[in-house]
Design a protein around this motif. Sequence first.
Motif, PDB file in Angstrom:
ATOM      1  N   PRO A  47       4.601   4.181 -17.165  1.00 19.23           N
ATOM      2  CA  PRO A  47       4.047   2.923 -17.689  1.00 19.23           C
ATOM      3  C   PRO A  47       3.347   2.142 -16.573  1.00 19.23           C
ATOM      4  O   PRO A  47       3.969   1.803 -15.570  1.00 19.23           O
ATOM      5  N   ARG A  48       2.083   1.843 -16.767  1.00 19.30           N
ATOM      6  CA  ARG A  48       1.320   1.123 -15.760  1.00 19.30           C
ATOM      7  C   ARG A  48       1.373  -0.378 -16.028  1.00 19.30           C
ATOM      8  O   ARG A  48       1.315  -0.801 -17.189  1.00 19.30           O
ATOM      9  N   PRO A  49       1.452  -1.193 -14.974  1.00 21.54           N
ATOM     10  CA  PRO A  49       1.397  -2.644 -15.191  1.00 21.54           C
ATOM     11  C   PRO A  49       0.025  -3.049 -15.717  1.00 21.54           C
ATOM     12  O   PRO A  49      -0.970  -2.345 -15.521  1.00 21.54           O
ATOM     13  N   ASP A  50      -0.026  -4.188 -16.379  1.00 21.61           N
ATOM     14  CA  ASP A  50      -1.304  -4.709 -16.869  1.00 21.61           C
ATOM     15  C   ASP A  50      -2.195  -5.145 -15.710  1.00 21.61           C
ATOM     16  O   ASP A  50      -3.420  -5.134 -15.826  1.00 21.61           O
ATOM     17  N   TYR A  51      -1.569  -5.515 -14.602  1.00 20.32           N
ATOM     18  CA  TYR A  51      -2.336  -5.885 -13.412  1.00 20.32           C
ATOM     19  C   TYR A  51      -1.528  -5.490 -12.182  1.00 20.32           C
ATOM     20  O   TYR A  51      -0.328  -5.764 -12.097  1.00 20.32           O
ATOM     21  N   LEU A  52      -2.189  -4.808 -11.253  1.00 20.90           N
ATOM     22  CA  LEU A  52      -1.536  -4.375 -10.009  1.00 20.90           C
ATOM     23  C   LEU A  52      -2.278  -5.001  -8.830  1.00 20.90           C
ATOM     24  O   LEU A  52      -3.484  -4.837  -8.692  1.00 20.90           O
ATOM     25  N   GLU A  53      -1.556  -5.716  -7.983  1.00 24.02           N
ATOM     26  CA  GLU A  53      -2.130  -6.327  -6.777  1.00 24.02           C
ATOM     27  C   GLU A  53      -1.468  -5.685  -5.563  1.00 24.02           C
ATOM     28  O   GLU A  53      -0.238  -5.675  -5.442  1.00 24.02           O
ATOM     29  N   VAL A  54      -2.278  -5.142  -4.672  1.00 23.55           N
ATOM     30  CA  VAL A  54      -1.776  -4.536  -3.435  1.00 23.55           C
ATOM     31  C   VAL A  54      -1.902  -5.578  -2.328  1.00 23.55           C
ATOM     32  O   VAL A  54      -3.010  -5.953  -1.933  1.00 23.55           O
ATOM     33  N   LEU A  55      -0.753  -6.040  -1.823  1.00 30.14           N
ATOM     34  CA  LEU A  55      -0.742  -7.129  -0.852  1.00 30.14           C
ATOM     35  C   LEU A  55      -1.121  -6.673   0.547  1.00 30.14           C
ATOM     36  O   LEU A  55      -1.665  -7.453   1.330  1.00 30.14           O
ATOM     37  N   GLY A  56      -0.821  -5.431   0.884  1.00 26.21           N
ATOM     38  CA  GLY A  56      -1.056  -4.935   2.233  1.00 26.21           C
ATOM     39  C   GLY A  56       0.023  -3.940   2.602  1.00 26.21           C
ATOM     40  O   GLY A  56       0.820  -3.521   1.762  1.00 26.21           O
ATOM     41  N   ARG A  98       3.389  -2.515   4.615  1.00 33.02           N
ATOM     42  CA  ARG A  98       4.665  -2.944   5.190  1.00 33.02           C
ATOM     43  C   ARG A  98       4.667  -2.805   6.711  1.00 33.02           C
ATOM     44  O   ARG A  98       5.445  -3.476   7.393  1.00 33.02           O
ATOM     45  N   ARG A  99       3.816  -1.937   7.231  1.00 33.89           N
ATOM     46  CA  ARG A  99       3.715  -1.793   8.685  1.00 33.89           C
ATOM     47  C   ARG A  99       2.920  -2.936   9.319  1.00 33.89           C
ATOM     48  O   ARG A  99       2.958  -3.119  10.524  1.00 33.89           O
ATOM     49  N   GLN A 100       2.199  -3.677   8.492  1.00 33.69           N
ATOM     50  CA  GLN A 100       1.449  -4.848   8.961  1.00 33.69           C
ATOM     51  C   GLN A 100       1.747  -6.030   8.035  1.00 33.69           C
ATOM     52  O   GLN A 100       0.915  -6.433   7.220  1.00 33.69           O
ATOM     53  N   PRO A 101       2.930  -6.608   8.163  1.00 33.85           N
ATOM     54  CA  PRO A 101       3.327  -7.682   7.237  1.00 33.85           C
ATOM     55  C   PRO A 101       2.414  -8.908   7.306  1.00 33.85           C
ATOM     56  O   PRO A 101       2.384  -9.697   6.371  1.00 33.85           O
ATOM     57  N   GLU A 102       1.663  -9.058   8.402  1.00 32.46           N
ATOM     58  CA  GLU A 102       0.716 -10.176   8.484  1.00 32.46           C
ATOM     59  C   GLU A 102      -0.315 -10.094   7.356  1.00 32.46           C
ATOM     60  O   GLU A 102      -0.775 -11.133   6.863  1.00 32.46           O
ATOM     61  N   THR A 103      -0.681  -8.883   6.941  1.00 27.40           N
ATOM     62  CA  THR A 103      -1.639  -8.754   5.840  1.00 27.40           C
ATOM     63  C   THR A 103      -1.011  -9.195   4.524  1.00 27.40           C
ATOM     64  O   THR A 103      -1.687  -9.781   3.670  1.00 27.40           O
ATOM     65  N   ILE A 104       0.272  -8.922   4.364  1.00 22.97           N
ATOM     66  CA  ILE A 104       0.974  -9.357   3.151  1.00 22.97           C
ATOM     67  C   ILE A 104       1.010 -10.886   3.091  1.00 22.97           C
ATOM     68  O   ILE A 104       0.740 -11.488   2.042  1.00 22.97           O
ATOM     69  N   SER A 135       0.827  -1.213   0.000  1.00 25.75           N
ATOM     70  CA  SER A 135       0.000   0.000   0.000  1.00 25.75           C
ATOM     71  C   SER A 135       0.856   1.255   0.000  1.00 25.75           C
ATOM     72  O   SER A 135       0.418   2.307  -0.482  1.00 25.75           O
ATOM     73  N   GLU A 136       2.094   1.161   0.493  1.00 22.01           N
ATOM     74  CA  GLU A 136       2.980   2.322   0.504  1.00 22.01           C
ATOM     75  C   GLU A 136       3.478   2.681  -0.896  1.00 22.01           C
ATOM     76  O   GLU A 136       3.748   3.844  -1.187  1.00 22.01           O
ATOM     77  N   THR A 137       3.613   1.688  -1.769  1.00 18.74           N
ATOM     78  CA  THR A 137       4.194   1.944  -3.092  1.00 18.74           C
ATOM     79  C   THR A 137       3.168   1.930  -4.222  1.00 18.74           C
ATOM     80  O   THR A 137       3.450   2.429  -5.315  1.00 18.74           O
ATOM     81  N   ALA A 138       1.991   1.382  -3.974  1.00 17.33           N
ATOM     82  CA  ALA A 138       0.999   1.220  -5.045  1.00 17.33           C
ATOM     83  C   ALA A 138       0.683   2.507  -5.806  1.00 17.33           C
ATOM     84  O   ALA A 138       0.544   2.474  -7.040  1.00 17.33           O
ATOM     85  N   PRO A 139       0.575   3.676  -5.133  1.00 20.53           N
ATOM     86  CA  PRO A 139       0.250   4.903  -5.890  1.00 20.53           C
ATOM     87  C   PRO A 139       1.266   5.235  -6.983  1.00 20.53           C
ATOM     88  O   PRO A 139       0.912   5.869  -7.984  1.00 20.53           O
ATOM     89  N   PHE A 140       2.513   4.806  -6.823  1.00 19.31           N
ATOM     90  CA  PHE A 140       3.554   5.143  -7.798  1.00 19.31           C
ATOM     91  C   PHE A 140       3.448   4.326  -9.080  1.00 19.31           C
ATOM     92  O   PHE A 140       4.163   4.597 -10.047  1.00 19.31           O
ATOM     93  N   TYR A 141       2.581   3.301  -9.081  1.00 19.38           N
ATOM     94  CA  TYR A 141       2.397   2.489 -10.287  1.00 19.38           C
ATOM     95  C   TYR A 141       1.126   2.867 -11.042  1.00 19.38           C
ATOM     96  O   TYR A 141       0.733   2.175 -11.978  1.00 19.38           O
ATOM     97  N   GLN A 142       0.503   3.975 -10.652  1.00 20.51           N
ATOM     98  CA  GLN A 142      -0.739   4.393 -11.313  1.00 20.51           C
ATOM     99  C   GLN A 142      -0.482   5.164 -12.599  1.00 20.51           C
ATOM    100  O   GLN A 142      -1.337   5.232 -13.479  1.00 20.51           O
ATOM    101  N   ASP A 143       0.687   5.796 -12.702  1.00 19.25           N
ATOM    102  CA  ASP A 143       1.031   6.559 -13.909  1.00 19.25           C
ATOM    103  C   ASP A 143       1.712   5.657 -14.924  1.00 19.25           C
ATOM    104  O   ASP A 143       2.226   4.584 -14.594  1.00 19.25           O
TER     105      ASP A 143
END
Length: 356
Positions: free
Chosen positions: A291-300, A302-308, A281-289
């Motif tokens: 070149p954008r990936p064909d698919y972006l998955e936000v794992l959770g 970094r402050r809560q690695p259990e979500t990842i 979630s900390e880095t996901a906004p930087f992949y919105q412009d």
Amino acid sequence: MSVGMRTKYLKINPLVPELHKIRLAAKILARGGVVAFPTETVYGLGANALDGRAVRRIFRAKGRPADNPLIVHIASFQDVQDLVAYLPPRATLLMQRFWPGPLTLIMPRSDLIPDEVTAGLDTVGLRMPSHPVAQALIRATRLPIAAPSANTSGRPSPTTGQHVLRDLRGKIDAVIDGGPSTVGVESTVLDLTSPVPTILRPGGITYEELQAVLGKVAIDPAVKGQQVEHPKAPGMKYKHYAPAGEVFLVTGDLERVVARVRALVAAWQRRGRRVAVLATSETAPFYQDEPRPDYLEVLGSRRQPETIAANLFGALRNCDRHHADIILAETVKEEGIGLAIMNRLRKSAANRIIRA
């Protein structure tokens, strides 16, 4: 067992399992069948651990190599006495502290355990799962249940009943669907037969937690990518957790990682490849412009690695659903459950690591 058999699907209340559904699954196991069921870590594919023929059905359904040992699941501390040759001194302390829960203990096996479970080794891995459905099933069956993850061998482990059906429908007798697993990565496997207790597979119980109880704890080199010939625990030797696309890990300073991932996305897209990115979630906004990936998955976060950890295997399976040819995954710190996350990512990527 032939492919194309009818697989029963049993949707169940994960907190208060319906007794008639548990009894139906228990009858299947008692007569030598194989049943997928939820645990707090991932879904397991269970068979009577005392019946070598039933255990061989697990291997056939998964396409699992016969020298890859299985974990035996139990529901009471009394079961341990029958399944081990002797109880190492540290075992009782660990069972009292972490069971039921995501910790597997490797101990000397008793003669009750068939070779099919242990791949011929003189040790066996025992675990007491905390999930109410798993507990109810083991108690109703009145047998120890051998159970690896309920997926095609080498694929990402299943964390939902639907994941199991996609891999094993028509190959197993039944699936008990108790909703998503909460931990999301398999149990920690701790070898108590070595001079120093040794983590063979990191998981839901962390190195730091074990160290706090035991003092000295070792980590097997296989955890960080070194290959082994004779695995004492699942996941040590063979390719694991692999989606259809090629996985690459990108590591380094986080700002440089983002820049490198964006450059790799552009380069592979120019070559006509579909690219997925596993971000936080900390880095996901930087992949919105672009070149954008064909698919972006936000794992959770970094402050809560259990979500990842909880989202990792589902994310790898989602990349297949989006037909990703290339999957770029950010790395995380190898502390706490991060050690387990990175172990799974390394396996998924076959140790393909790009340094930013």
